[in-house]
Enzyme design. Structure first.
Site, short mmCIF file in Angstrom:
data_model
loop_
_atom_site.label_atom_id
_atom_site.label_comp_id
_atom_site.label_asym_id
_atom_site.label_seq_id
_atom_site.Cartn_x
_atom_site.Cartn_y
_atom_site.Cartn_z
N ASP A 97 4.47 -13.21 -3.29
CA ASP A 97 5.06 -14.53 -3.09
C ASP A 97 6.50 -14.56 -3.56
O ASP A 97 6.85 -13.92 -4.56
CB ASP A 97 4.24 -15.57 -3.86
CG ASP A 97 4.57 -16.99 -3.45
OD1 ASP A 97 5.09 -17.18 -2.33
OD2 ASP A 97 4.33 -17.92 -4.25
N TRP A 111 13.70 -16.08 -2.73
CA TRP A 111 14.66 -15.02 -3.04
C TRP A 111 15.85 -15.10 -2.09
O TRP A 111 17.01 -14.99 -2.51
CB TRP A 111 13.97 -13.66 -2.92
CG TRP A 111 14.83 -12.49 -3.28
CD1 TRP A 111 14.97 -11.90 -4.51
CD2 TRP A 111 15.68 -11.74 -2.39
NE1 TRP A 111 15.85 -10.83 -4.45
CE2 TRP A 111 16.30 -10.71 -3.15
CE3 TRP A 111 15.98 -11.83 -1.03
CZ2 TRP A 111 17.19 -9.79 -2.60
CZ3 TRP A 111 16.88 -10.92 -0.47
CH2 TRP A 111 17.46 -9.91 -1.26
N ASN A 164 -0.34 -19.09 7.62
CA ASN A 164 1.09 -18.81 7.80
C ASN A 164 1.58 -19.02 9.23
O ASN A 164 2.80 -19.04 9.47
CB ASN A 164 1.42 -17.39 7.37
CG ASN A 164 1.43 -17.20 5.86
OD1 ASN A 164 1.26 -16.10 5.36
ND2 ASN A 164 1.61 -18.29 5.12
#
EC number: 2.5.1.-
Length: 254
Positions: free
Chosen positions: A34, A39, A82
């Site tokens: 995750d 990021w 997802n």
């Protein structure tokens, strides 16, 4: 006079280097990878750049896991939920295995790593399936670490699928629900060929399992690591193993 033969552990150097207990290495480690999107956002980059960097971390962590002596490494790559993400992001993730496995395959073969998958694979694009099939075929005889990618995987859907299959089998044999056992359910899960995870790691600081291996992690040790997945490295994995080794697993007992 005969010299005593001592069987050497090829993983002992790295285990000793980091002060790990050679006799308490988790057999099966599962990771919820995750933090790729966050990021990228921190660096003002598109989310897909985070996924790309995350795959580089997969390479590094696979090598370390193999060196340490972990036998099974299951990585949550794409969940059944997802698909609701932006289309361009989903398309990029679906294409990742094509280039990633192509470049990663020589290293996997060299390190004796065997690629396997769990998930509802029939819904993946043909190009993705071909890349995965090639990686599995080219590594099928490897005897080292089993690298298991959970792709289009969901724990609830897995259990539901298992129950439906068991129902059909019971009906065909004239049996009833009283004949269903815990072992029977376990035997019909996608993970039936693997031991349950000893250790579940989730990166990014989030503290939930997100429908991942919900049957299998009943007695796993959980570690929620603060690092975003692209920043997760060898030292972080080693530290997680040390935390695991500091705990006493009771499996419901005292």
């Amino acid at each position: 006079m005969f010299k005593k033969l001592i069987k050497k552990n090829k993983n002992q150097p790295i285990q000793s280097e980091f002060g790990l207990d050679l006799h308490n290495i988790p057999e099966h480690v599962a990771i919820i990878m995750d933090g790729n999107g966050r990021w990228a956002k921190q660096r003002k980059l598109p989310r897909i750049k985070g996924h790309y960097q995350g795959m580089q971390t997969v390479k590094k962590i696979t090598k370390v896991a193999s060196d340490i002596g972990i036998k099974y490494l299951t990585l949550y790559a794409f969940s059944t939920e997802n698909w609701t993400r932006p289309e361009n992001e989903v398309n990029y993730i679906m294409n990742l295995p094509v280039n990633f496995l192509k470049t990663f395959l020589p290293e996997l073969i060299e390190n004796n790593v065997k690629v396997e998958t769990i998930g509802f694979m029939e819904y993946l694009p043909s190009s993705t399936l071909k890349a995965i099939a090639k990686a599995k075929e080219d590594t099928k005889d490897n005897t080292g670490l089993k690298l298991i990618f959970a792709i289009n995987y969901g724990g609830r859907a897995e259990i539901l699928n298992s129950v439906k299959t068991i129902y059909d089998e019971l009906t065909a044999k004239g049996l009833t629900s009283d004949d269903i056992t815990e072992q029977m359910i376990d035997d019909h899960l996608m993970t039936h060929a693997y031991p349950d995870p000893d250790l579940l790691i989730r990166t990014s600081g989030e503290q939930r399992i997100s429908n991942f291996l919900i049957w299998q992690v009943s007695y796993s040790e959980f570690i929620f690591n603060e690092k975003l997945w692209p920043d997760f490295d060898k030292e972080e994995l080693i530290n997680c193993i040390k935390i695991y080794q500091s705990r006493q697993r009771r499996f419901g007992g005292l």
